[in-house]
Design an enzyme around this catalytic site. Structure first.
Site: not given
Length: 394
Positions: A249, A338
């Site tokens: 993005s 993560c």
């Protein structure tokens, strides 16, 4: 030295070498304690447990440093910790790899500090108030050990809010990093932006996993989602992927990725960079009936805490469902989390739910981990944050 006494039932973790003491565990403390003060921590029987750094503003009220009473954390102590962390990683640096994590906070007994090497420059991030006060010692030792051209601080992270620390960016030694610093990882060249890039500039925690995934891509079509500056994309192109579509993005990430493709001399026609929201783009690909041989999903942290795990699990499930729908039998999905709050067994269950919703039968054929320059301290399981799965559609 100022003192802190723990509640009788709240000292077990500290005795077991866990480096965090939460504010609710404190029974008594000296009245003149200030954030950043070095403290001695005792149990109710006044037995010494450890030295630590106090912070009145944080839920983690004390970050423990040293459990041996004769080793007071003075300037030499900090220098020794930095030196041990750096020396443990020197073998990782060569002409094929000029970037790694030098200091990984609590795992290296330097709580609240991250230091990453990027070629001739070092990028640091400071999360904790106590370390913020002595970071000049750490910078001086890094200069002594590695003689970088410059050290740049990128302390503009949300966790500083919990320590009542303002953002603090800027040169701490030497030169300001140029717009692009060149590094090499797995023999691949990268231009990275230390000053404006994400985190400290690059994600060297995926070094080993990029190499592993690249072993499966020769002659294959690859979709690299959340591609950032092109880690998985470049490894796939080097390994002979027929085509890689890279989605992120960020305009800066896509621009940097294009630059890195050119930097390595790869045929740009083998790569399609796309600036888009990943979930939106995956939905579009599904509506168009597109298929890929290998898909990489490496999203940002969806679960910053355990309280957000349920919501994050739904987000991970939906993302992976959309990815699995773009794979035929034999296709591979390399998927990651993560989020430290997401353990590997929960992640496996989430992927299993995603496959069920996608109408796919899957196999887990490899489990990914963070690399050795991101070690996990035995007494601090919270340091194990990166996990991933290589999934085959049956």
């Amino acid at each position: 030295m100022k003192k802190i006494i723990l509640h009788k039932t709240k000292d077990k973790a500290a005795w077991q070498l866990h480096p965090w003491i939460f504010s609710g565990a404190i029974s008594q403390k000296d009245s003149d304690l200030k954030s950043g003060d070095l403290v001695s921590v005792f149990n109710v029987e006044r037995e010494f447990i450890a030295y630590g750094i106090f912070n009145s503003a944080s839920r983690v009220a004390v970050r423990l440093l040293e459990w041996h009473p004769e080793r007071t954390p003075d300037a030499d102590w900090w220098r020794d910790r930095v030196r041990k962390a750096v020396e443990a990683r020197r073998h990782l640096l060569n002409d094929q790899n000029t970037t790694c994590r030098l200091i990984f906070a609590e795992a290296d007994f330097v709580p609240g500090l991250i230091a990453d090497l990027y070629g001739d420059f070092i990028s640091i991030q400071v999360h904790a108030a106590g370390v913020d006060q002595i970071k000049h010692l750490i910078v001086a030792e890094l200069v002594q050990l590695l003689a970088p051209k410059g050290i740049y601080e990128r302390s503009d992270i949300k966790s500083r809010e919990y320590e009542q620390l303002a953002d603090d960016n800027g040169v701490r030694y030497g030169e300001t990093p140029p717009e692009y610093v060149e590094v090499v990882e797995n023999g691949i060249r990268y231009h990275i932006n230390i000053v404006e890039g994400q985190k400290s500039g690059f994600y060297c925690d995926q070094r080993d996993n990029r190499r592993i995934v690249s072993q499966f891509v020769e002659g294959k079509s690859v979709l690299d989602c959340f591609s950032y500056s092109g880690g998985f994309t470049l490894n796939a192109l080097q390994a002979g992927a027929s085509h890689v579509t890279s989605v992120d993005s960020s305009a800066l990430a896509i621009s940097t990725l294009k630059d890195n493709v050119r930097l390595n001399g790869f045929d740009a026609s083998r790569n399609t960079p796309v600036q888009s929201d990943v979930n939106k783009y995956l939905r579009q690909l599904g509506e168009e009936g597109q298929k890929f041989d290998v898909i990489v999903l490496d999203p940002p942290k969806y679960a910053p805490s355990r309280s957000t795990l349920e919501k994050a699990s739904r987000a991970y499930k939906d993302l992976n469902r959309r990815g699995l729908l773009l794979l035929e039998s034999g296709g591979l999905l390399a998927t990651y989390s993560c989020s430290g709050a997401m353990d590997i067994e929960t992640f496996k269950q989430v992927i299993a739910w995603a496959a069920l919703d996608a109408g796919k039968e899957i196999q887990f054929i490899h489990q990914f981990h963070q690399p050795e320059d991101h070690p996990v301290r035995a007494s601090f399981s919270e340091g194990e944050y990166l996990k991933g799965l290589l999934v085959r559609v049956v």
